[in-house]
Design an enzyme around this catalytic site. Structure first.
Site, PDB file in Angstrom:
ATOM      1  N   HIS A 196       6.112  -2.243   0.475  1.00 12.16           N
ATOM      2  CA  HIS A 196       6.961  -3.213  -0.206  1.00 12.16           C
ATOM      3  C   HIS A 196       7.784  -2.573  -1.306  1.00 12.16           C
ATOM      4  O   HIS A 196       7.553  -1.431  -1.693  1.00 12.16           O
ATOM      5  CB  HIS A 196       6.114  -4.357  -0.765  1.00 12.16           C
ATOM      6  CG  HIS A 196       5.121  -3.947  -1.815  1.00 12.16           C
ATOM      7  ND1 HIS A 196       5.465  -3.728  -3.123  1.00 12.16           N
ATOM      8  CD2 HIS A 196       3.791  -3.724  -1.740  1.00 12.16           C
ATOM      9  CE1 HIS A 196       4.397  -3.402  -3.818  1.00 12.16           C
ATOM     10  NE2 HIS A 196       3.359  -3.379  -2.995  1.00 12.16           N
ATOM     11  N   CYS A 209      -1.532  -0.954  -1.835  1.00 15.40           N
ATOM     12  CA  CYS A 209      -0.305  -1.049  -1.047  1.00 15.40           C
ATOM     13  C   CYS A 209       0.580   0.173  -1.264  1.00 15.40           C
ATOM     14  O   CYS A 209       0.316   1.014  -2.112  1.00 15.40           O
ATOM     15  CB  CYS A 209       0.456  -2.320  -1.405  1.00 15.40           C
ATOM     16  SG  CYS A 209      -0.364  -3.824  -0.813  1.00 15.40           S
TER      17      CYS A 209
END
Length: 194
Positions: free
Chosen positions: A154, A170
């Site tokens: 992301h 992440c």
């Protein structure tokens, strides 16, 4: 991105072998001992990689803070990333199971337990937008059987974090980089994180 590679871009790469999903590739190229390692460069750059990688796949080399999108045999676009801190690094094989522009975000229960003062206020989620920690785009990684891994590639509201181990697991990219990647990869794209 440049179409030609210079000496700096020919630096050694440490990428996974795709013949066996969990196997690791030794060094793709070894620079001369006297050649200093170039400074970390997070900008998208076309680089040479060892042949044998699946065209279209995404490979993340966590300890080097780079994501490679394989664009042709022996060629990839390299992007700088931030990854999980030592105890939170996720490694494995997945596929892009979902893609979202300006995604909403909800911290996991584990994140809230680790840092309630930082994350508890978002327990019910945060809508997508420029202040959202997932940034402009998110690629949701799913297992090969379709289950959400809770790991995302992301964007970020903290571009200065790129090139470090700072996330909750992440894989962060600068917003402009994740927007570029988002437009190039379809659902089902194989992802290998090492």
């Amino acid at each position: 991105m440049t179409g030609r590679m210079n000496r700096r871009q020919m630096m050694m790469l440490s990428l996974p072998i795709l013949a066996a999903p969990s196997a690791l590739l030794a060094q793709a190229a070894t620079p001369a001992a006297a050649t200093p390692r170039p400074a970390y460069d997070p900008a998208p750059t076309e680089v040479a990689i060892r042949d044998g990688f699946e065209v279209g796949s995404i490979i993340v080399v966590s300890d080097k803070y780079y994501l490679y999108h394989v664009i042709a045999p022996g060629r990839a676009v390299r992007y700088g990333v931030a990854v999980g801190t030592a105890e939170l690094v996720w490694k494995g094989r997945a596929v892009v199971g979902r893609k979202v522009e300006w995604p909403s975000w909800t911290p996991t229960q584990a994140m809230i337990e680790r840092k309630p003062e930082q994350y508890a206020k978002y327990a019910n989620g945060m809508p997508g937008g420029p202040q959202n920690p997932l940034g402009a785009r998110a690629l949701y990684l799913h297992t090969l059987s379709g289950q959400d891994t809770a790991i995302r590639i992301h964007g970020t509201t903290e571009p200065g974090s790129i090139g470090r181990a700072v996330s909750n697991g992440c894989i962060r990219m600068r917003n402009e980089a994740v927007m570029d990647l988002f437009d190039k990869v379809p659902l089902g794209t194989p992802v290998y994180v090492y």
